[in-house]
Design a protein around this motif. Structure first.
Motif, PDB file in Angstrom:
ATOM      1  N   GLN A   1       0.827  -1.218   0.000  1.00  0.00           N
ATOM      2  CA  GLN A   1       0.000   0.000   0.000  1.00  0.00           C
ATOM      3  C   GLN A   1       0.860   1.267   0.000  1.00  0.00           C
ATOM      4  O   GLN A   1       0.573   2.224  -0.695  1.00  0.00           O
ATOM      5  N   THR A   2       1.926   1.244   0.802  1.00  0.00           N
ATOM      6  CA  THR A   2       2.792   2.424   0.894  1.00  0.00           C
ATOM      7  C   THR A   2       4.046   2.295   0.037  1.00  0.00           C
ATOM      8  O   THR A   2       4.845   3.229  -0.029  1.00  0.00           O
ATOM      9  N   SER A   3       4.229   1.138  -0.603  1.00  0.00           N
ATOM     10  CA  SER A   3       5.419   0.854  -1.421  1.00  0.00           C
ATOM     11  C   SER A   3       6.700   1.105  -0.634  1.00  0.00           C
ATOM     12  O   SER A   3       7.626   1.782  -1.097  1.00  0.00           O
ATOM     13  N   SER A   4       6.731   0.556   0.580  1.00  0.00           N
ATOM     14  CA  SER A   4       7.919   0.725   1.419  1.00  0.00           C
ATOM     15  C   SER A   4       8.099  -0.488   2.332  1.00  0.00           C
ATOM     16  O   SER A   4       7.157  -1.236   2.584  1.00  0.00           O
ATOM     17  N   TYR A   5       9.332  -0.653   2.793  1.00  0.00           N
ATOM     18  CA  TYR A   5       9.609  -1.726   3.742  1.00  0.00           C
ATOM     19  C   TYR A   5       9.141  -1.300   5.126  1.00  0.00           C
ATOM     20  O   TYR A   5       9.217  -0.112   5.489  1.00  0.00           O
ATOM     21  N   ILE A   6       8.638  -2.266   5.894  1.00  0.00           N
ATOM     22  CA  ILE A   6       8.139  -1.987   7.231  1.00  0.00           C
ATOM     23  C   ILE A   6       8.729  -2.980   8.213  1.00  0.00           C
ATOM     24  O   ILE A   6       9.361  -3.961   7.823  1.00  0.00           O
ATOM     25  N   THR A   7       8.508  -2.739   9.489  1.00  0.00           N
ATOM     26  CA  THR A   7       9.019  -3.597  10.551  1.00  0.00           C
ATOM     27  C   THR A   7       7.852  -4.313  11.244  1.00  0.00           C
ATOM     28  O   THR A   7       6.683  -3.995  10.997  1.00  0.00           O
ATOM     29  N   LEU A   8       8.196  -5.232  12.121  1.00  0.00           N
ATOM     30  CA  LEU A   8       7.160  -5.889  12.928  1.00  0.00           C
ATOM     31  C   LEU A   8       6.425  -4.866  13.789  1.00  0.00           C
ATOM     32  O   LEU A   8       5.224  -5.008  14.032  1.00  0.00           O
ATOM     33  N   ALA A   9       7.128  -3.842  14.227  1.00  0.00           N
ATOM     34  CA  ALA A   9       6.479  -2.783  15.018  1.00  0.00           C
ATOM     35  C   ALA A   9       5.398  -2.094  14.188  1.00  0.00           C
ATOM     36  O   ALA A   9       4.336  -1.748  14.711  1.00  0.00           O
ATOM     37  N   ASP A  10       5.661  -1.904  12.901  1.00  0.00           N
ATOM     38  CA  ASP A  10       4.654  -1.302  12.021  1.00  0.00           C
ATOM     39  C   ASP A  10       3.445  -2.227  11.865  1.00  0.00           C
ATOM     40  O   ASP A  10       2.303  -1.765  11.847  1.00  0.00           O
ATOM     41  N   VAL A  11       3.709  -3.518  11.769  1.00  0.00           N
ATOM     42  CA  VAL A  11       2.601  -4.485  11.668  1.00  0.00           C
ATOM     43  C   VAL A  11       1.798  -4.467  12.969  1.00  0.00           C
ATOM     44  O   VAL A  11       0.565  -4.481  12.947  1.00  0.00           O
ATOM     45  N   LYS A  12       2.497  -4.387  14.109  1.00  0.00           N
ATOM     46  CA  LYS A  12       1.805  -4.285  15.396  1.00  0.00           C
ATOM     47  C   LYS A  12       0.917  -3.045  15.422  1.00  0.00           C
ATOM     48  O   LYS A  12      -0.222  -3.099  15.898  1.00  0.00           O
ATOM     49  N   ASP A  13       1.418  -1.936  14.894  1.00  0.00           N
ATOM     50  CA  ASP A  13       0.627  -0.712  14.832  1.00  0.00           C
ATOM     51  C   ASP A  13      -0.639  -0.920  13.993  1.00  0.00           C
ATOM     52  O   ASP A  13      -1.700  -0.402  14.324  1.00  0.00           O
ATOM     53  N   MET A  14      -0.523  -1.706  12.903  1.00  0.00           N
ATOM     54  CA  MET A  14      -1.703  -1.998  12.082  1.00  0.00           C
ATOM     55  C   MET A  14      -2.729  -2.809  12.869  1.00  0.00           C
ATOM     56  O   MET A  14      -3.930  -2.570  12.774  1.00  0.00           O
ATOM     57  N   VAL A  15      -2.230  -3.769  13.651  1.00  0.00           N
ATOM     58  CA  VAL A  15      -3.125  -4.573  14.494  1.00  0.00           C
ATOM     59  C   VAL A  15      -3.829  -3.667  15.498  1.00  0.00           C
ATOM     60  O   VAL A  15      -5.049  -3.736  15.670  1.00  0.00           O
ATOM     61  N   MET A  16      -3.066  -2.795  16.134  1.00  0.00           N
ATOM     62  CA  MET A  16      -3.631  -1.897  17.143  1.00  0.00           C
ATOM     63  C   MET A  16      -4.642  -0.929  16.528  1.00  0.00           C
ATOM     64  O   MET A  16      -5.609  -0.547  17.180  1.00  0.00           O
ATOM     65  N   ALA A  17      -4.439  -0.564  15.254  1.00  0.00           N
ATOM     66  CA  ALA A  17      -5.357   0.338  14.562  1.00  0.00           C
ATOM     67  C   ALA A  17      -6.520  -0.411  13.921  1.00  0.00           C
ATOM     68  O   ALA A  17      -7.332   0.183  13.217  1.00  0.00           O
ATOM     69  N   VAL A  18      -6.597  -1.727  14.157  1.00  0.00           N
ATOM     70  CA  VAL A  18      -7.662  -2.594  13.631  1.00  0.00           C
ATOM     71  C   VAL A  18      -7.722  -2.515  12.096  1.00  0.00           C
ATOM     72  O   VAL A  18      -8.786  -2.468  11.499  1.00  0.00           O
ATOM     73  N   GLU A  19      -6.553  -2.495  11.457  1.00  0.00           N
ATOM     74  CA  GLU A  19      -6.484  -2.515   9.993  1.00  0.00           C
ATOM     75  C   GLU A  19      -6.517  -3.957   9.515  1.00  0.00           C
ATOM     76  O   GLU A  19      -5.898  -4.837  10.114  1.00  0.00           O
ATOM     77  N   HIS A  20      -7.216  -4.188   8.417  1.00  0.00           N
ATOM     78  CA  HIS A  20      -7.262  -5.523   7.815  1.00  0.00           C
ATOM     79  C   HIS A  20      -6.030  -5.682   6.934  1.00  0.00           C
ATOM     80  O   HIS A  20      -5.764  -4.840   6.083  1.00  0.00           O
ATOM     81  N   PHE A  21      -5.287  -6.769   7.166  1.00  0.00           N
ATOM     82  CA  PHE A  21      -4.096  -7.002   6.352  1.00  0.00           C
ATOM     83  C   PHE A  21      -3.841  -8.487   6.237  1.00  0.00           C
ATOM     84  O   PHE A  21      -4.391  -9.301   6.982  1.00  0.00           O
ATOM     85  N   ILE A  22      -2.998  -8.815   5.283  1.00  0.00           N
ATOM     86  CA  ILE A  22      -2.572 -10.191   5.082  1.00  0.00           C
ATOM     87  C   ILE A  22      -1.085 -10.152   4.757  1.00  0.00           C
ATOM     88  O   ILE A  22      -0.627  -9.242   4.061  1.00  0.00           O
ATOM     89  N   VAL A  23      -0.331 -11.099   5.292  1.00  0.00           N
ATOM     90  CA  VAL A  23       1.094 -11.186   5.013  1.00  0.00           C
ATOM     91  C   VAL A  23       1.297 -12.407   4.120  1.00  0.00           C
ATOM     92  O   VAL A  23       0.916 -13.527   4.493  1.00  0.00           O
ATOM     93  N   LEU A  24       1.869 -12.169   2.950  1.00  0.00           N
ATOM     94  CA  LEU A  24       2.073 -13.235   1.973  1.00  0.00           C
ATOM     95  C   LEU A  24       3.555 -13.429   1.695  1.00  0.00           C
ATOM     96  O   LEU A  24       4.315 -12.453   1.640  1.00  0.00           O
ATOM     97  N   ASP A  25       3.955 -14.684   1.508  1.00  0.00           N
ATOM     98  CA  ASP A  25       5.313 -14.971   1.084  1.00  0.00           C
ATOM     99  C   ASP A  25       5.472 -14.411  -0.325  1.00  0.00           C
ATOM    100  O   ASP A  25       4.657 -14.693  -1.209  1.00  0.00           O
TER     101      ASP A  25
END
Length: 187
Positions: free
Chosen positions: A46-70
């Motif tokens: 979505q943002t065309s950038s690399y993110i960290t696990l902390a960023d993914v945690k922030d998405m969880v906390m913000a109740v964003e729908h996401f999927i992590v794919l290999d």
């Protein structure tokens, strides 16, 4: 996790039902796709950038729908990433689970009651979240002793869920016992 590569689960803090991926393994509309590369880096499409696990945690906390794919295979890695976040949280500060609780959870893997236990934990956590929301509402209204009311309601719901789990266990036991019929002796 599904064995069908076209069926994917999405992380969401508000809905329990998994969402299916669209044609070609693309996530459904409104679901943020994160790709995990072999070098363990996460790429947010979505943002065309690399993110960290902390960023993914922030998405969880913000109740964003996401999927992590290999990135190579398209395999759903969402649960694995969420478990990594839990591991970091458990080792980083005040743990939520005691060593005994973790050992008990591990003992349920491969046990006939694994599905029932997972269902019980999920319902109990949802019940706790619902009670927490009510407590927050009550705090705004300023009811007398909202904590006691919260705990009473939580205990009642938890008791109901436990009763349902016991009923499920009894039904499963009846099914298992019914399947194990004694073989009559040969004459």
């Amino acid at each position: 996790m599904s064995t069908n590569p076209r069926t994917r689960r999405t992380a969401s803090s508000t809905e329990g039902a998994p969402e299916a991926a669209g044609e070609g393994g693309a996530p459904p509309p409104g679901v943020r796709a994160i790709k995990k590369y072999p070098n363990r880096r996460l790429y947010d499409t979505q943002t065309s950038s690399y993110i960290t696990l902390a960023d993914v945690k922030d998405m969880v906390m913000a109740v964003e729908h996401f999927i992590v794919l290999d990135a190579k295979t398209g395999e759903d890695l969402t649960r694995s990433i969420l478990l990594q976040i839990i591991l970091e949280e458990e080792t980083g500060g005040v743990p939520m689970f005691s060593t005994q609780a973790l050992a008990q959870i591990i003992r349920f893997y491969g046990h006939t009651m694994q599905g029932v236990m997972g269902n019980y934990l999920e319902k109990n956590i949802q019940s706790f979240i619902d009670m927490q929301a009510r407590l927050t509402e009550n705090a705004v209204v300023k009811l007398p002793n909202p904590v006691q009311s919260f705990m009473t309601s939580y205990m009642e719901q938890s008791s109901q869920i436990f009763t349902q789990m016991q009923e499920q266990m009894a039904k499963q036991a009846e099914t298992l016992i019914g399947a194990i019929q004694p073989i009559p002796p040969k004459k």
